[in-house]
Scaffold this motif. Structure first.
Motif: not given
Length: 306
Positions: A85-95
């Motif tokens: 998750g969080g490869i793109h840091g702004y994509e919150t639900s991935g994290v």
């Protein structure tokens, strides 16, 4: 935004140089805390799982340690799966979806799988709510030899260090309204290209590998997620983000050719999940749980078909 609107940095049709990239970096700001919101949750899992720091970002090593979480007692006879998750840091639900899976579901699958979870590959991006890293590089287009993104290089080294075959890799993402209002226009400006607007899909969709699509696996993910959130419909041309759907809520990309994270393990089963957090029909918690449902649907499929 339409084609006539200029991005605030750079000149139309001219690729960014060092000056424009520095100008872009100067306008970024810290908006949330990786240590408080992510690392604290990682450490809270230390009794249930093995926690490994696999690196730190050079921008500020003390602020941006990189963590992987593993189920206890890895067994070479069990298949191994990777969740990122969080490869793109702004994509919150991935994290936070990856963290929720660890807190709520991972233990019940540890008898069947060795599970490796990397909840936030790009912590600087998480703090600044950005798609790129500070060098205006997209980590999710940088999974190849001599990567220009240290976030991507660190994850590739972690995967190689496991010295095992991965059966599955799920990479948790979001598609947001800011993709069209900020990130795609910035990309076009950086590369000296024309920005051509697209439609942000209203709902969840998945991205399979055009070289190895695994349609039944992708359907299992969609069917699991639909219990939590709605599935994105195709547009009037039968596309999602410009790509033709292969079934409800699924498109395919050439993962390896594009340097995408989901290609990093060469796993037999891969999918990039895409949650839509800006819909008025969902909450932040539902977005996180949609990511959990995607992982559960994938693992249940593997249990039945291995």
């Amino acid at each position: 935004m339409d084609n006539s609107v200029r991005y605030a940095i750079g000149a139309p049709g001219i690729k960014w140089g060092a000056t424009e990239k520095a100008e872009w970096l100067a306008q970024t700001t810290i908006k949330r805390s990786y240590l408080e919101q992510v690392v604290s949750k990682v450490h809270a899992l230390s009794e249930k799982f093995d926690i490994e720091q696999y690196g730190a970002l050079s921008y500020a090593p003390e602020k941006y340690p990189l963590f992987a979480i593993k189920t206890h007692h890895w067994d070479k006879t069990k298949p191994t799966v990777l969740i990122t998750g969080g490869i793109h840091g702004y994509e919150t639900s991935g994290v936070h979806g990856a963290l929720a899976f660890l807190a709520l579901k991972a233990e019940q699958y540890s008898a069947d799988f060795n599970i490796l979870v990397v909840p936030c590959v790009s912590p600087w991006g998480y703090e600044t709510i950005n798609r790129w890293n500070p060098n205006t590089v997209d980590p999710n287009r940088s999974f190849y030899a001599n990567s220009p993104a240290e976030e991507s290089a660190a994850l590739m080294q972690l995967v190689q260090a496991q010295q095992t075959h991965f059966l599955m890799h799920l990479d948790l993402h979001e598609t947001t309204d800011s993709d069209e209002s900020e990130f795609r226009p910035a990309l076009a400006a950086r590369d000296g290209k024309e920005y051509i607007p697209d439609i942000v899909p209203d709902g969840f969709y998945g991205v399979g590998d055009s070289e190895n699509p695994q349609d039944a696996f992708q359907k299992a993910i969609i069917d699991s997620v639909r219990h939590v959130t709605h599935i994105a419909p195709a547009d009037s041309a039968g596309n999602i983000i410009g790509e033709p759907i292969t079934q409800e809520g699924v498109i395919n990309y050439p993962l390896k050719a594009l340097g995408l994270c989901a290609s990093v393990t060469d796993a037999e089963y891969t999918s990039t999940t895409e949650v839509y957090p800006d819909s008025p029909r969902v909450t932040d918690d539902e977005c996180n749980m949609a990511q959990v449902a995607a992982i559960v649907g994938a693992l249940e499929y593997l249990k039945q078909h291995q």
